[in-house]
Design a protein around this motif. Sequence first.
Motif, short mmCIF file in Angstrom:
data_model
loop_
_atom_site.label_atom_id
_atom_site.label_comp_id
_atom_site.label_asym_id
_atom_site.label_seq_id
_atom_site.Cartn_x
_atom_site.Cartn_y
_atom_site.Cartn_z
N MET A 278 1.65 -7.93 6.02
CA MET A 278 0.94 -5.98 6.29
C MET A 278 -0.58 -6.36 5.73
O MET A 278 0.07 -5.71 4.93
N MET A 279 -0.38 -5.00 6.45
CA MET A 279 -1.67 -4.16 5.92
C MET A 279 -1.68 -2.82 6.60
O MET A 279 -0.91 -2.24 7.09
N ILE A 280 -2.13 -1.82 5.73
CA ILE A 280 -2.20 -0.84 5.55
C ILE A 280 -3.51 -0.31 4.57
O ILE A 280 -3.90 -0.68 3.94
N GLU B 215 3.05 -6.59 0.65
CA GLU B 215 4.42 -6.37 0.94
C GLU B 215 4.50 -5.20 1.09
O GLU B 215 4.08 -4.41 0.13
N TRP B 216 5.54 -4.58 1.78
CA TRP B 216 5.89 -3.39 1.92
C TRP B 216 6.00 -2.48 1.09
O TRP B 216 5.50 -1.87 0.57
N GLY B 217 7.11 -3.02 -0.01
CA GLY B 217 7.91 -2.29 -1.22
C GLY B 217 6.04 -2.37 -2.06
O GLY B 217 6.05 -0.89 -2.91
N ARG B 218 5.34 -2.98 -2.42
CA ARG B 218 4.20 -3.06 -3.69
C ARG B 218 3.07 -2.00 -3.02
O ARG B 218 2.62 -1.37 -3.93
N LEU B 219 2.86 -2.36 -1.67
CA LEU B 219 1.97 -1.37 -1.43
C LEU B 219 2.29 0.09 -1.13
O LEU B 219 1.94 0.94 -1.45
N MET B 220 3.27 0.54 -1.20
CA MET B 220 3.84 1.40 -1.08
C MET B 220 4.18 2.52 -2.15
O MET B 220 3.50 3.96 -2.42
N ASP B 221 4.33 1.54 -2.46
CA ASP B 221 3.99 1.59 -4.56
C ASP B 221 3.35 2.77 -4.94
O ASP B 221 2.72 3.21 -5.41
#
Length: 101
Positions: free
Chosen positions: A1-3, A46-52
Amino acid sequence: MMIEFSVVPLGKGVSVSPVIARVMQIVIDSGVRYKANPMGTVIEGEWGRLMDLIKKCHDEAMKDADRVVTSIKIDDYKGKGERLDTKLESVEQKLGKKLSR
């Protein structure tokens, strides 16, 4: 995913580059693939790593401001893997020329 995200400390005057420099150092130190642009930063993983990571960046900006606005735009595409570079390459191929970066 990209954010794509941007962190904007409010009430710090018109130049926020010292805060943004500290935020970008957090991104760099994280080891996450990223591309900075004049209006924010695109990160990939990955979602969790990016959100952190985004939370760490937001918290860093909060050290200097009473109010911080963090904007997040998510592009999640099943089965496509890494696209930080290839997403624009696909557009350039169809356009027949390189885009300004």
